[in-house]
Design an enzyme around this catalytic site. Sequence first.
Site, short mmCIF file in Angstrom:
data_model
loop_
_atom_site.label_atom_id
_atom_site.label_comp_id
_atom_site.label_asym_id
_atom_site.label_seq_id
_atom_site.Cartn_x
_atom_site.Cartn_y
_atom_site.Cartn_z
N LYS A 45 0.78 -1.24 0.00
CA LYS A 45 0.00 0.00 0.00
C LYS A 45 0.82 1.30 0.00
CE LYS A 45 -3.30 -1.02 -0.73
NZ LYS A 45 -3.50 -1.63 -2.09
N ALA A 46 2.09 1.20 -0.39
CA ALA A 46 2.94 2.40 -0.41
C ALA A 46 2.90 3.13 -1.74
CB ALA A 46 4.37 2.02 -0.07
N THR A 49 1.91 0.17 -7.24
CA THR A 49 1.26 0.14 -8.56
C THR A 49 1.54 1.42 -9.34
OG1 THR A 49 -0.51 -1.05 -7.44
CG2 THR A 49 -0.97 -0.31 -9.68
N TRP A 50 1.49 2.52 -8.64
CA TRP A 50 1.77 3.83 -9.25
C TRP A 50 3.18 3.83 -9.88
CZ3 TRP A 50 1.68 8.91 -5.78
CH2 TRP A 50 1.67 10.03 -6.61
N HIS A 109 7.23 -7.30 -2.22
CA HIS A 109 6.95 -6.71 -0.91
C HIS A 109 7.86 -7.31 0.15
CE1 HIS A 109 3.67 -4.32 -2.24
NE2 HIS A 109 2.76 -5.27 -2.33
N ARG A 131 5.73 4.86 2.38
CA ARG A 131 4.59 5.76 2.64
C ARG A 131 4.40 5.84 4.15
NH1 ARG A 131 -1.58 4.72 0.36
NH2 ARG A 131 -2.29 6.88 0.58
N SER A 139 -4.95 2.52 4.20
CA SER A 139 -5.05 1.96 2.86
C SER A 139 -5.06 0.43 2.92
CB SER A 139 -3.88 2.46 2.02
OG SER A 139 -3.95 1.96 0.71
N MET A 234 -5.42 6.87 -13.91
CA MET A 234 -5.15 5.47 -13.59
C MET A 234 -6.43 4.77 -13.12
SD MET A 234 -1.37 5.22 -11.82
CE MET A 234 -1.54 3.50 -11.36
N LYS A 258 -8.31 6.49 -2.71
CA LYS A 258 -8.33 7.95 -2.56
C LYS A 258 -7.08 8.61 -3.13
CE LYS A 258 -11.60 8.81 1.05
NZ LYS A 258 -11.80 9.33 2.40
N GLY A 259 -5.94 7.95 -2.93
CA GLY A 259 -4.70 8.50 -3.48
C GLY A 259 -4.29 9.82 -2.86
P1 A3P Z 1 -5.24 4.62 -1.02
O1 A3P Z 1 -5.84 3.33 -0.56
O2 A3P Z 1 -4.84 5.50 0.15
O3 A3P Z 1 -6.07 5.35 -1.99
P2 A3P Z 1 -0.09 -0.18 -3.75
O4 A3P Z 1 -0.10 -0.01 -5.21
O5 A3P Z 1 1.30 -0.25 -3.20
O6 A3P Z 1 -0.98 -1.27 -3.33
O7 A3P Z 1 -0.66 1.18 -3.11
C1 A3P Z 1 -2.01 1.53 -3.29
C2 A3P Z 1 -2.22 2.94 -2.81
O8 A3P Z 1 -1.60 3.83 -3.77
C3 A3P Z 1 -3.71 3.30 -2.79
O9 A3P Z 1 -3.86 4.28 -1.75
C4 A3P Z 1 -3.88 3.92 -4.17
O10 A3P Z 1 -5.02 4.73 -4.32
C5 A3P Z 1 -2.59 4.72 -4.26
N1 A3P Z 1 -2.28 5.10 -5.65
C6 A3P Z 1 -2.20 4.30 -6.72
N2 A3P Z 1 -1.97 5.03 -7.84
C7 A3P Z 1 -1.89 6.32 -7.43
C8 A3P Z 1 -1.70 7.56 -8.14
N3 A3P Z 1 -1.54 7.59 -9.44
N4 A3P Z 1 -1.68 8.69 -7.41
C9 A3P Z 1 -1.84 8.67 -6.07
N5 A3P Z 1 -2.04 7.53 -5.35
C10 A3P Z 1 -2.08 6.37 -6.04
#
Ligand code: A3P
Length: 295
Positions: A45-46, A49-50, A109, A131, A139, A234, A258-259
């Site tokens: 959750k850091a 994916t982004w 991870h 994060r 998250s 995204m 939420k991001g």
């Molecule tokens: P939230 O649950 O706080 O919205 P991971 O990819 O490591 O699982 O992390 C997921 C977290 O990254 C989620 O947070 C997701 O919304 C956030 N995230 C993914 N893409 C993003 C982006 N383009 N901009 C901001 N946050 C993003």
Amino acid sequence: MEQPSRPVLFDFHGVSMTKYFTDNWDNVQNFKARPDDVLLASFPKAGNTWVSYVLDLLYFSQMSATRQDSVPLHERVPFLELLMPGIPSVSGVDELNKLTTSPRIIKTHLPVHFVPKSFWEQNPKIIYVARNAKDTAVSYFHFDRMNTAQPEPGDWSSFLQRFIEGKMVFGSWYDHVRGWWDKKQTSSNILYLFYEDMIEDTERELSRLCSFLGLSPTAEMKKQVIEKVLFNNMRKNQMVNGSLDEVLDFKISPFMRKGKVGDWRNHFTIAQNEQFDEDYKKKMKNTNLEFRTVL
Ligand code: A3P
């Protein structure tokens, strides 16, 4: 489709794990890294994916539109330690060994001491994304609610307690971020990125990333990458928003939720926040690793 029962958390060499990340252990440990691999590591959750999407676009967006339009991100960036049974089963190691494109962008991870030794022998570039603990916990809670391949999260207050105790899949957030931070102090091939910095100034962090990787995209290409990786873009993109992943239940919560930095303030009670801060100080003393929980 009938949902499989939720996996159980157990202690694996001192780190809480589920079978989906330990069943392929020997193959993971014997994985042969290559010098041109790019390893993308983070606690769950850091923002993994982004950053995977950023990396995929930097390396491959010019080469193949098909890849961007029809191959889900989790296939382009395999998850090293994952072994998910099914028909067919999904093994990160097998997917990586089958990849024909290079560099291979590899998601993990794993806490730093679990990383297969070939990574330290071959010295590929490694990017770690971190994060702040409070937003990570929130998250992770929502993710565990919607991910049927994760243990049941329970209610928020019991989840938070387990987060503090390190009883999460992939263990203690505190140990994870500190372990990688310490490793980075002696390894020039590790770039340590912060989710909060990327939110604050995506372009600046993209430039840091490119210079670390030795890439020089044109200004136009950088602009395109930044546009594509905007949260709202995204979120709409089926190839990257998790909607093709069968274990995720979007009726409960979106994957791209939420991001934001600071959403924890909508979840922590005053008492939870005080307890968390007090414990945090103890766990994070003797380190110069600092996080921002608001911007
Ligand atoms: P939230 O649950 O706080 O919205 P991971 O990819 O490591 O699982 O992390 C997921 C977290 O990254 C989620 O947070 C997701 O919304 C956030 N995230 C993914 N893409 C993003 C982006 N383009 N901009 C901001 N946050 C993003």
